[in-house]
Motif scaffolding. Structure first.
Motif, short mmCIF file in Angstrom:
data_model
loop_
_atom_site.label_atom_id
_atom_site.label_comp_id
_atom_site.label_asym_id
_atom_site.label_seq_id
_atom_site.Cartn_x
_atom_site.Cartn_y
_atom_site.Cartn_z
N GLY A 109 4.31 12.67 40.28
CA GLY A 109 4.38 11.41 41.14
C GLY A 109 3.89 10.23 40.42
O GLY A 109 4.70 9.02 40.13
N TYR A 110 2.54 10.07 39.69
CA TYR A 110 2.01 8.93 38.95
C TYR A 110 1.77 9.31 37.52
O TYR A 110 1.26 8.30 36.84
CB TYR A 110 0.89 8.06 39.81
N GLY A 111 1.81 10.57 37.22
CA GLY A 111 1.24 11.05 35.84
C GLY A 111 2.37 10.74 34.86
O GLY A 111 3.62 10.61 35.13
N SER A 112 1.85 10.90 33.57
CA SER A 112 2.66 10.46 32.50
C SER A 112 2.70 11.76 31.82
O SER A 112 1.84 12.79 31.84
CB SER A 112 2.23 9.61 31.77
N ALA A 113 3.50 12.21 30.78
CA ALA A 113 3.81 13.21 29.98
C ALA A 113 4.20 13.09 28.51
O ALA A 113 4.74 12.10 28.39
CB ALA A 113 4.69 14.20 30.73
N THR A 114 3.60 13.87 27.65
CA THR A 114 3.73 13.72 26.34
C THR A 114 4.20 15.16 25.69
O THR A 114 3.57 16.33 26.20
CB THR A 114 2.57 13.19 25.58
#
Length: 168
Positions: A109-114
């Motif tokens: 939803g609001y998170g980021s990913a690497t």
């Protein structure tokens, strides 16, 4: 080329046997695939044996926590991560990846990913949808023969996705 471990070979045999039990393979196809699975010496030889068979999706869910996988971890063929507010960091650079292709589905939803790739790996992010987010992929987009290819799909309305090669 990645050598095939006994665990990888056993997993392939299980998938083939389950497909036979489910009626998806006839006896001749079962025998052919089992022989190929048991004699495979590399991940490249083993992958086609099970590529068209449904396998389990490993699901990781969290509401607001961070999902991190790094170091020597077993990467599944299909991984889905769901989180409303948490971030994701998948470091594949030292992980055990017994496949030449893996699928990662992100529902953030609001998170980021690497996602950190090993040297020579490629990634396809065409299946990632964002609204206010951003997708940055610093890796090759086309698969290379015998090298890992990561296909990333999913929805990240407000998050960011960054894919890069390992440093150093």
């Amino acid at each position: 080329m990645n050598a095939v471990s006994d665990v990888d070979r056993e997993r392939a045999v299980e998938l083939v046997q389950q497909a036979y039990a489910d009626g998806r393979l006839d006896p001749a196809e079962l025998e052919r695939r089992l022989e190929r699975a048991l004699t495979a010496t590399s991940a490249h030889e083993l992958e086609p044996v099970v590529a068209d068979l449904p396998d389990e999706v490993v699901l990781i869910t969290t509401t607001g926590g961070r999902v991190t996988r790094a170091g020597d971890w077993q990467v599944p063929r299909r991984l889905r991560i769901e989180s409303e507010y948490g971030g994701v960091r998948l470091d594949l650079s030292r992980a055990h990846v017994p496949y030449t292709r893996i699928d990662v589905e992100l529902r953030l939803g609001y998170g980021s990913a690497t996602i950190i790739l090993p040297a020579g790996a490629s990634a396809d992010t065409d299946g990632v949808r964002t609204a206010w987010g951003r997708v940055t992929c610093k890796a090759a987009g086309r698969p290379r023969p015998g090298e890992l290819h990561v296909k990333v799909t999913g929805q990240m309305p407000y998050g960011r996705l960054t894919i890069r090669a390992a440093r150093g």
